[in-house]
Design a protein around this motif. Structure first.
Motif, PDB file in Angstrom:
ATOM      1  N   PHE A  19       0.852  -1.182   0.000  1.00  0.00           N
ATOM      2  CA  PHE A  19       0.000   0.000   0.000  1.00  0.00           C
ATOM      3  C   PHE A  19       0.890   1.234   0.000  1.00  0.00           C
ATOM      4  N   SER A  20       0.378   2.317  -0.561  1.00  0.00           N
ATOM      5  CA  SER A  20       1.178   3.530  -0.709  1.00  0.00           C
ATOM      6  C   SER A  20       0.703   4.605   0.253  1.00  0.00           C
ATOM      7  N   TYR A  21       1.665   5.375   0.739  1.00  0.00           N
ATOM      8  CA  TYR A  21       1.348   6.498   1.620  1.00  0.00           C
ATOM      9  C   TYR A  21       2.497   7.494   1.556  1.00  0.00           C
TER      10      TYR A  21
ATOM     11  N   LEU B  79       6.060   3.033  -0.551  1.00  0.00           N
ATOM     12  CA  LEU B  79       5.377   1.751  -0.653  1.00  0.00           C
ATOM     13  C   LEU B  79       5.738   0.892   0.550  1.00  0.00           C
ATOM     14  N   TYR B  80       4.731   0.229   1.114  1.00  0.00           N
ATOM     15  CA  TYR B  80       4.916  -0.618   2.285  1.00  0.00           C
ATOM     16  C   TYR B  80       4.606  -2.066   1.894  1.00  0.00           C
ATOM     17  N   PHE B  81       5.642  -2.926   1.933  1.00  0.00           N
ATOM     18  CA  PHE B  81       5.489  -4.347   1.626  1.00  0.00           C
ATOM     19  C   PHE B  81       5.564  -5.138   2.936  1.00  0.00           C
ATOM     20  N   MET B  82       4.547  -5.959   3.209  1.00  0.00           N
ATOM     21  CA  MET B  82       4.571  -6.798   4.405  1.00  0.00           C
ATOM     22  C   MET B  82       5.329  -8.090   4.119  1.00  0.00           C
ATOM     23  N   GLY B  83       6.294  -8.411   4.980  1.00  0.00           N
ATOM     24  CA  GLY B  83       7.103  -9.604   4.810  1.00  0.00           C
ATOM     25  C   GLY B  83       6.886 -10.614   5.918  1.00  0.00           C
ATOM     26  N   ARG B  84       7.720 -11.633   5.935  1.00  0.00           N
ATOM     27  CA  ARG B  84       7.586 -12.702   6.926  1.00  0.00           C
ATOM     28  C   ARG B  84       7.907 -12.225   8.335  1.00  0.00           C
ATOM     29  N   ALA B  85       8.885 -11.322   8.463  1.00  0.00           N
ATOM     30  CA  ALA B  85       9.316 -10.905   9.792  1.00  0.00           C
ATOM     31  C   ALA B  85       9.316  -9.391   9.980  1.00  0.00           C
ATOM     32  N   ASN B  86       9.230  -8.628   8.899  1.00  0.00           N
ATOM     33  CA  ASN B  86       9.240  -7.173   9.012  1.00  0.00           C
ATOM     34  C   ASN B  86       8.579  -6.548   7.789  1.00  0.00           C
ATOM     35  N   ILE B  87       8.552  -5.226   7.762  1.00  0.00           N
ATOM     36  CA  ILE B  87       7.912  -4.460   6.690  1.00  0.00           C
ATOM     37  C   ILE B  87       8.993  -3.717   5.920  1.00  0.00           C
ATOM     38  N   PHE B  88       8.966  -3.853   4.599  1.00  0.00           N
ATOM     39  CA  PHE B  88       9.929  -3.168   3.744  1.00  0.00           C
ATOM     40  C   PHE B  88       9.284  -1.897   3.203  1.00  0.00           C
ATOM     41  N   VAL B  89       9.920  -0.750   3.462  1.00  0.00           N
ATOM     42  CA  VAL B  89       9.414   0.549   3.017  1.00  0.00           C
ATOM     43  C   VAL B  89      10.350   1.080   1.939  1.00  0.00           C
ATOM     44  N   PHE B  90       9.767   1.447   0.790  1.00  0.00           N
ATOM     45  CA  PHE B  90      10.579   1.874  -0.351  1.00  0.00           C
ATOM     46  C   PHE B  90       9.967   3.108  -0.990  1.00  0.00           C
ATOM     47  N   ASP B  91      10.793   4.129  -1.204  1.00  0.00           N
ATOM     48  CA  ASP B  91      10.391   5.343  -1.908  1.00  0.00           C
ATOM     49  C   ASP B  91      10.945   5.268  -3.328  1.00  0.00           C
ATOM     50  N   PRO B  92      10.099   4.985  -4.336  1.00  0.00           N
ATOM     51  CA  PRO B  92      10.618   4.828  -5.705  1.00  0.00           C
ATOM     52  C   PRO B  92      11.054   6.137  -6.348  1.00  0.00           C
ATOM     53  N   TYR B  93      10.730   7.269  -5.738  1.00  0.00           N
ATOM     54  CA  TYR B  93      11.151   8.557  -6.283  1.00  0.00           C
ATOM     55  C   TYR B  93      12.577   8.891  -5.835  1.00  0.00           C
ATOM     56  N   SER B  94      12.849   8.720  -4.549  1.00  0.00           N
ATOM     57  CA  SER B  94      14.187   9.024  -4.022  1.00  0.00           C
ATOM     58  C   SER B  94      15.056   7.784  -3.870  1.00  0.00           C
ATOM     59  N   ARG B  95      14.423   6.593  -3.978  1.00  0.00           N
ATOM     60  CA  ARG B  95      15.081   5.295  -3.819  1.00  0.00           C
ATOM     61  C   ARG B  95      15.543   5.042  -2.383  1.00  0.00           C
ATOM     62  N   LYS B  96      15.038   5.791  -1.438  1.00  0.00           N
ATOM     63  CA  LYS B  96      15.331   5.515  -0.040  1.00  0.00           C
ATOM     64  C   LYS B  96      14.538   4.292   0.404  1.00  0.00           C
ATOM     65  N   ARG B  97      15.098   3.511   1.310  1.00  0.00           N
ATOM     66  CA  ARG B  97      14.416   2.316   1.794  1.00  0.00           C
ATOM     67  C   ARG B  97      14.861   2.009   3.221  1.00  0.00           C
ATOM     68  N   TYR B  98      13.980   1.334   3.939  1.00  0.00           N
ATOM     69  CA  TYR B  98      14.283   0.894   5.296  1.00  0.00           C
ATOM     70  C   TYR B  98      13.259  -0.168   5.679  1.00  0.00           C
ATOM     71  N   THR B  99      13.441  -0.791   6.816  1.00  0.00           N
ATOM     72  CA  THR B  99      12.512  -1.809   7.291  1.00  0.00           C
ATOM     73  C   THR B  99      11.960  -1.425   8.654  1.00  0.00           C
ATOM     74  N   ILE B 100      10.762  -1.920   8.941  1.00  0.00           N
ATOM     75  CA  ILE B 100      10.105  -1.717  10.238  1.00  0.00           C
ATOM     76  C   ILE B 100       9.719  -3.091  10.775  1.00  0.00           C
ATOM     77  N   ASN B 101      10.068  -3.368  12.011  1.00  0.00           N
ATOM     78  CA  ASN B 101       9.681  -4.637  12.621  1.00  0.00           C
ATOM     79  C   ASN B 101       8.206  -4.623  12.997  1.00  0.00           C
ATOM     80  N   TYR B 102       7.609  -5.804  13.046  1.00  0.00           N
ATOM     81  CA  TYR B 102       6.246  -5.928  13.539  1.00  0.00           C
ATOM     82  C   TYR B 102       6.238  -5.744  15.058  1.00  0.00           C
ATOM     83  N   PRO B 103       5.076  -5.474  15.656  1.00  0.00           N
ATOM     84  CA  PRO B 103       5.002  -5.426  17.122  1.00  0.00           C
ATOM     85  C   PRO B 103       5.526  -6.725  17.726  1.00  0.00           C
ATOM     86  N   SER B 104       6.264  -6.621  18.802  1.00  0.00           N
ATOM     87  CA  SER B 104       6.943  -7.786  19.376  1.00  0.00           C
ATOM     88  C   SER B 104       5.972  -8.874  19.816  1.00  0.00           C
ATOM     89  N   GLU B 105       4.779  -8.487  20.285  1.00  0.00           N
ATOM     90  CA  GLU B 105       3.819  -9.483  20.776  1.00  0.00           C
ATOM     91  C   GLU B 105       2.880  -9.992  19.687  1.00  0.00           C
TER      92      GLU B 105
END
Length: 399
Positions: A240-242, A246-272
């Motif tokens: 989904f875009s915001y 773009l936010y891609f849900m993965g097996r253990a975390n979320i991959f965030v990618f900005d296709p305009y600037s090409r910046k990217r990072y990951t976000i972990n899911y809530p621990s519980e």
């Protein structure tokens, strides 16, 4: 309320049993009364009524009725359900705080079906545009961008060399930046990006991404590193875009990618939280400009809000076993359908068999939305303002 019928012609009709037997009493209702009836039934039933008679078709297709219908439907649950394809619903929202608290939504399109054509699947939505695919979206080809306001499409060329391979599956993302100036008829010059990533189930720290730019009309092949690693979930390859990301849900975390600037990072899911349950039955989205995650299990509904970096706050944990039908609670395919983008107190739940429910988190009350059983619901959401004609061209009718 009694109505005195003074017309001799109408009186003679009521006196004739033969004529009454050949016509329905509803034929004698005024257009205003019929309109009030149609606004109180689900959109699927209202659209079906177009086939009854020319009078009903004309009434339901009228611009004034569409505004009345949309406003009434939105006032019930602060949302509107639109059939974007013959079998797929999408939640749509109207931000009244940004439009002088207007109770009437000046909608400029019929609420029956936005995307025409057989076999089209939706694999992205951003600022009123849809990314669709003629095939399965995971094939990596056959994409086009559809504008429901002008009913136009922009075909996306396949990447070169072609990505299509029966042994490979591809994750897809679509983001469009809002236009600076809205004109009476949109042009084809949209600033959007289509992103394709070959899926992988093993955690990797380097990935290959193909990005299509509407400005250049070409694909760019990018190899990028993800320091913390990422792996796609086996059954979720959409995003989904915001705010241009773009936010891609993965097996253990979320991959965030900005296709305009090409910046990217990951976000972990809530621990519980159970990451795979979130991917299967939960929802990742935005509410009140904050990133939220929700998951639903057999007995409870949980909602988290992203605070900073990898920190999440658990906002709500609600026991649903005594508040929702048992058939819904034990249904393995139930899921969180979405958050309300402007009201943080509302969450929508869905199952194909039982339909849609609205959850009011503050009061922990649940309300069924009747008439939408046996329909799928899209993981994407619409803001109605993105699909409105500009003020100076409201008189234009979209057929």
């Amino acid at each position: 309320m009694a109505h005195y019928i003074s017309s001799p012609k109408l009186c003679s009709r009521f006196e004739s049993k033969n004529k009454l037997s050949s016509r329905c009493y509803i034929d004698y209702l005024s257009d205003d009364l019929l309109g009030q009836i149609f606004t109180r039934v689900p959109s699927r039933s209202t659209v079906a009524c177009k086939c009854v008679s020319k009078r009903w078709l004309s009434l339901i297709s009228n611009t004034d009725f569409i505004k009345q219908f949309t406003s009434h439907q939105h006032s019930l649950f602060k949302s509107m359900l639109i059939f974007v394809t013959p079998r797929e619903l999408m939640l749509a929202f109207w931000d009244q705080s940004q439009h002088n608290q207007s109770l009437e939504i000046p909608i400029s399109f019929p609420p029956d079906m936005l995307i025409k054509g057989k076999g089209s699947s939706i694999c992205g939505c951003s600022n009123g545009l849809f990314l669709c695919c003629n095939n399965r979206y995971t094939y990596g080809s056959g994409y086009y961008v559809y504008d429901p306001l002008v009913k136009g499409r922009i075909d996306i060329p396949d990447p070169s060399p072609p990505l299509t391979c029966i042994e490979n599956l591809y994750a897809v993302g679509f983001v469009c930046k809002p236009k600076q100036k809205v004109t009476a008829r949109r042009s084809n010059k949209h600033n959007f990006r289509v992103v394709i990533i070959k899926s992988f189930l093993v955690r990797v720290s380097e990935i290959k991404v193909d990005v299509f730019s509407s400005k250049t009309g070409q694909w760019n092949h990018i190899v990028m590193k993800i320091p913390k690693g990422f792996a796609f979930a086996p059954h979720w390859l959409l995003s989904f875009s915001y705010c241009g990301k773009l936010y891609f849900m993965g097996r253990a975390n979320i991959f965030v990618f900005d296709p305009y600037s090409r910046k990217r990072y990951t976000i972990n899911y809530p621990s519980e939280a159970d990451a795979m349950n979130i991917v299967s039955c939960g929802f990742l989205g935005i509410s009140c400009s904050r990133l939220r995650i929700a998951d639903i299990r057999q007995h409870d509904l949980r909602v988290w809000e992203h605070v900073e970096k990898n920190q999440w706050d658990l906002l709500h944990c609600i026991d649903i076993s005594t508040k929702l039908p048992q058939k819904f609670c034990v249904n393995y395919y139930k899921r969180v359908a979405g958050f309300h983008p402007f009201d943080g107190d509302i969450v929508y739940l869905h199952s194909y068999a039982e339909g849609i429910f609205v959850c009011y988190l503050g009061t922990r009350k649940f309300e069924a939305v009747p008439g939408y059983e046996k329909a799928d619901i899209s993981p994407f959401q619409l803001e109605i303002s993105d699909l409105l004609l500009p003020q100076e061209s409201r008189a234009i009718t979209i057929n």
